[in-house]
Write a protein that holds these residues in place. Sequence first.
Motif, PDB file in Angstrom:
ATOM      1  N   GLY A  40      46.788 -62.968 -45.321  1.00 30.58           N
ATOM      2  CA  GLY A  40      46.329 -63.025 -43.946  1.00 30.58           C
ATOM      3  C   GLY A  40      45.505 -64.265 -43.636  1.00 30.58           C
ATOM      4  O   GLY A  40      45.060 -64.993 -44.535  1.00 30.58           O
ATOM      5  N   ALA A  58      42.117 -61.556 -42.813  1.00 29.94           N
ATOM      6  CA  ALA A  58      42.648 -60.422 -42.054  1.00 29.94           C
ATOM      7  C   ALA A  58      43.577 -59.552 -42.875  1.00 29.94           C
ATOM      8  O   ALA A  58      44.009 -58.503 -42.413  1.00 29.94           O
ATOM      9  CB  ALA A  58      43.373 -60.931 -40.805  1.00 29.94           C
ATOM     10  N   GLY A  59      43.884 -59.975 -44.109  1.00 29.94           N
ATOM     11  CA  GLY A  59      44.741 -59.163 -44.972  1.00 29.94           C
ATOM     12  C   GLY A  59      44.033 -58.578 -46.169  1.00 29.94           C
ATOM     13  O   GLY A  59      44.635 -57.899 -46.994  1.00 29.94           O
ATOM     14  N   SER A 146      46.128 -54.327 -32.647  1.00 29.76           N
ATOM     15  CA  SER A 146      47.053 -54.676 -33.726  1.00 29.76           C
ATOM     16  C   SER A 146      48.479 -54.341 -33.337  1.00 29.76           C
ATOM     17  O   SER A 146      48.727 -53.442 -32.524  1.00 29.76           O
ATOM     18  CB  SER A 146      46.685 -53.941 -35.019  1.00 29.76           C
ATOM     19  N   TYR A 173      47.131 -59.270 -35.465  1.00 32.07           N
ATOM     20  CA  TYR A 173      46.019 -58.812 -34.641  1.00 32.07           C
ATOM     21  C   TYR A 173      45.807 -59.775 -33.482  1.00 32.07           C
ATOM     22  O   TYR A 173      46.120 -60.959 -33.577  1.00 32.07           O
ATOM     23  CB  TYR A 173      44.729 -58.725 -35.464  1.00 32.07           C
ATOM     24  N   GLY A 186      47.700 -60.794 -40.193  1.00 28.75           N
ATOM     25  CA  GLY A 186      47.054 -59.908 -41.157  1.00 28.75           C
ATOM     26  C   GLY A 186      47.995 -59.481 -42.263  1.00 28.75           C
ATOM     27  O   GLY A 186      47.711 -58.532 -43.010  1.00 28.75           O
TER      28      GLY A 186
END
Length: 198
Positions: A40, A58-59, A146, A173, A186
Amino acid sequence: MLKKALLSLVASTSLLGTAAWADNEAKLAPLLGAGLTLGGDKVATMVYTNGNESSVTAGGLLDLRAGLDYRFANSPVSIQAAIGYHVANASARNGNVTFSRFPIELLAHYHVTDSWKIGGGARQSTGTKLSSSGVASNVGDYKFDSSVAVVVEGEYLFTPKFGLKVRYVNEEYEVKNLPGADKIDGSHVGVIAVYYFK
């Protein structure tokens, strides 16, 4: 002769594969899982007084979950529903930055053997937010929407109660109430240990 032997071997293997699930009764099992994810876009970076940096993506990073697994009777197919807490964090004594979300997943699996299953499904993350405090409060606090994510995974069952998933999630997202903002990737890979209460 060789042709007959090969046909006999294929037939025996097919019967064994069928027998692995043909006599199964329908089973419903609660589950708990925990694992690590990577990937991410970088959403924030904390810089420490010694010059070191720690990034929040984000991941990432910690994936905790609880849910139910249902195996259909006389079938190689099972379905799984789970809700989780997925969080990435960078912290110090005087501040921290956290990216957190509560994903809901609905998955289907095909049991190739008693030990291996493959599958996938959909995931929707709720309550997604980036929060900061202390000396990192300049990062700000944001809420995100999301996309419905696609999940692909394989799982190896060491015992009927304990398995290890390897998975890929394709997820995006977008900051709430901020039209035109760039989407945040993400997407991530992960390894998750799962315990089934059977």
